[in-house]
Design an enzyme around this catalytic site. Structure first.
Site, PDB file in Angstrom:
ATOM      1  N   PHE A 181      31.329  26.188  22.281  1.00  0.00           N
ATOM      2  CA  PHE A 181      31.194  27.464  21.575  1.00  0.00           C
ATOM      3  C   PHE A 181      32.379  28.344  21.975  1.00  0.00           C
ATOM      4  O   PHE A 181      32.847  28.280  23.117  1.00  0.00           O
ATOM      5  CB  PHE A 181      29.863  28.106  21.985  1.00  0.00           C
ATOM      6  CG  PHE A 181      29.482  29.321  21.194  1.00  0.00           C
ATOM      7  CD1 PHE A 181      28.931  29.194  19.935  1.00  0.00           C
ATOM      8  CD2 PHE A 181      29.657  30.593  21.724  1.00  0.00           C
ATOM      9  CE1 PHE A 181      28.565  30.323  19.208  1.00  0.00           C
ATOM     10  CE2 PHE A 181      29.300  31.724  21.006  1.00  0.00           C
ATOM     11  CZ  PHE A 181      28.751  31.589  19.740  1.00  0.00           C
ATOM     12  N   SER A 183      33.081  31.182  23.099  1.00  0.00           N
ATOM     13  CA  SER A 183      33.082  32.027  24.296  1.00  0.00           C
ATOM     14  C   SER A 183      32.997  31.240  25.602  1.00  0.00           C
ATOM     15  O   SER A 183      33.081  31.829  26.684  1.00  0.00           O
ATOM     16  CB  SER A 183      31.909  33.008  24.235  1.00  0.00           C
ATOM     17  OG  SER A 183      30.669  32.308  24.228  1.00  0.00           O
ATOM     18  N   LYS A 184      32.836  29.930  25.532  1.00  0.00           N
ATOM     19  CA  LYS A 184      32.687  29.127  26.746  1.00  0.00           C
ATOM     20  C   LYS A 184      34.029  28.967  27.465  1.00  0.00           C
ATOM     21  O   LYS A 184      35.091  29.232  26.893  1.00  0.00           O
ATOM     22  CB  LYS A 184      32.109  27.750  26.401  1.00  0.00           C
ATOM     23  CG  LYS A 184      30.778  27.785  25.668  1.00  0.00           C
ATOM     24  CD  LYS A 184      29.696  28.524  26.428  1.00  0.00           C
ATOM     25  CE  LYS A 184      28.370  28.446  25.696  1.00  0.00           C
ATOM     26  NZ  LYS A 184      27.330  29.300  26.301  1.00  0.00           N
ATOM     27  N   PRO A 185      34.006  28.508  28.722  1.00  0.00           N
ATOM     28  CA  PRO A 185      35.271  28.322  29.446  1.00  0.00           C
ATOM     29  C   PRO A 185      36.289  27.474  28.677  1.00  0.00           C
ATOM     30  O   PRO A 185      37.483  27.765  28.695  1.00  0.00           O
ATOM     31  CB  PRO A 185      34.827  27.645  30.747  1.00  0.00           C
ATOM     32  CG  PRO A 185      33.453  28.194  30.985  1.00  0.00           C
ATOM     33  CD  PRO A 185      32.837  28.290  29.615  1.00  0.00           C
ATOM     34  N   LEU A 186      35.822  26.428  28.001  1.00  0.00           N
ATOM     35  CA  LEU A 186      36.666  25.647  27.096  1.00  0.00           C
ATOM     36  C   LEU A 186      35.990  25.675  25.745  1.00  0.00           C
ATOM     37  O   LEU A 186      34.951  25.054  25.552  1.00  0.00           O
ATOM     38  CB  LEU A 186      36.822  24.202  27.595  1.00  0.00           C
ATOM     39  CG  LEU A 186      37.688  23.291  26.726  1.00  0.00           C
ATOM     40  CD1 LEU A 186      39.128  23.792  26.655  1.00  0.00           C
ATOM     41  CD2 LEU A 186      37.655  21.850  27.247  1.00  0.00           C
TER      42      LEU A 186
END
Length: 363
Positions: A181, A183-186
């Site tokens: 998604f 907004s996730k770190p990757l």
């Protein structure tokens, strides 16, 4: 100030993202194109897992993992109530029963010391959540699971890139499931996710399930879903991987600086255990009078978020699964947690603004 600065990240990677996407547009293989296998190979190598299976979302990753384990109606899966709904949602969709266990007060991760007492003859799996970018205490949890012959599924939607005792999130148990998604770190530029496992049989099952249970074209050996990750999204993640190690280092540095700046402020910080590295999927703190603090920060132009304001045992869709059990630590955390702006491109000046405004709101 953005809560998550995707614009600066894109500006840094714009040319590589364009090149990667153009390559897909040129070859036209939008479903299961060569970038899918390329990304799976790179992600498996990054985590240390033998297999990576990309899928259409983090939710689908959890669902497919449970399907590969042949979860049946009435089977129980031990998990945490202090998480996003997808964790329990996938269990319930298959007719399973989420069995909630409370969290640690200082990390908000599953309290492993409470798990064994919740195991019954109907328990089929254990699903910890690596919340806020820090892995749960997997070694003792895996030991409990091994004693009872249970698989462990790490919900690693917020922790891709984090480490636990030197090993990467995603490669710490039977399955690791993550989300891409945005907004996730990757993150990609839509929905996407991945399943990690070092079990050859389970990996084959996951690959078949994600393409409607096919072992070969029009040969449906099991019930499956349409769970593939689009080639274009894989291309975007491949471009982002080129600076991901730098982003992880920045996240660690920004998290450490937040903690240093907030020392003595009256804000309670999350504890990061010494045997693990947090990637700060969210930089989350505990505050009193949260609504007032958020209003003060909003007036100062500082965005905040709450992950999560209502635990799953308080949600109408899942409350019945809690029975008479109480989860006081989850309830207490839900009233006090607040996430601050966090991304690899957050500047020191922006961070100083956040901390100054937060300190003023507590005065």
């Amino acid at each position: 100030m953005p809560f998550i600065d995707l614009a600066s990240q894109y500006a840094a990677l714009k040319d590589r993202i364009a090149e990667r996407m153009q390559r897909v547009l040129d070859h036209g293989q939008y479903i299961m194109g060569p970038e899918v296998a390329e990304l799976e190979g790179q992600l498996a190598a990054f985590t240390g897992a033998r297999h990576c299976i990309t899928v259409s979302s983090g939710t689908e990753a959890l669902l497919i993992a449970l399907m590969a384990l042949d979860l049946k109606p009435g089977d129980e899966v031990i998990t945490t109530p202090f998480t996003f709904a997808a964790t329990a949602e996938t269990i319930v969709l298959l007719g399973g029963v989420p069995v909630f266990v409370d969290i640690e007060p200082d990390t908000c991760n599953l309290d492993v010391s409470l798990v064994e007492a919740r195991i019954t003859p109907r328990t089929r799996a254990i699903m910890p959540v690596s919340l806020y970018g820090q892995v749960a205490d997997m070694a003792p949890l895996n030991a409990i699971a091994a004693r009872h012959g249970l698989p462990v599924i790490e919900d690693a939607a917020q922790s891709f890139g984090a480490t636990y005792q030197g090993a990467r999130s995603g490669a710490l148990s039977t399955f690791g499931c993550t989300s891409f998604f945005p907004s996730k770190p990757l993150g990609c530029y839509g929905d996407g996710g991945a399943i990690f496992t070092s079990d050859d049989t389970l990996a084959r099952a996951c690959r078949e399930i994600r393409v409607h249970g096919q072992s070969a074209r029009y040969t449906h050996t099991r019930v499956g879903v349409g769970g593939r990750m689009d080639t274009l999204q894989c291309a975007i993640v491949l471009a982002k991987l080129e600076r991901f190690e730098w982003e992880l280092q920045r996240r660690r540095e920004i998290g450490a600086r937040y903690s240093q700046l907030l020392d003595g402020s009256g804000v309670q910080l999350l504890t990061v255990r010494p045997d693990r590295e947090c990637v700060w999927g969210q930089y989350t703190v505990f505050v009193e009078r949260r609504a007032e603090v958020q209003a003060h920060l909003q007036a100062a132009g500082i965005p905040t978020a709450v992950h999560y304001p209502k635990p799953l045992h308080r949600q109408p869709a899942y409350a019945a699964h809690a029975g008479d059990a109480a989860f006081p630590v989850s309830d207490a955390a839900s009233e006090r947690v607040m996430s601050l702006p966090m991304s690899a491109d957050l500047t020191e000046a922006q961070q100083d603004r956040v901390v100054e405004a937060l300190r003023r709101s507590l005065a």
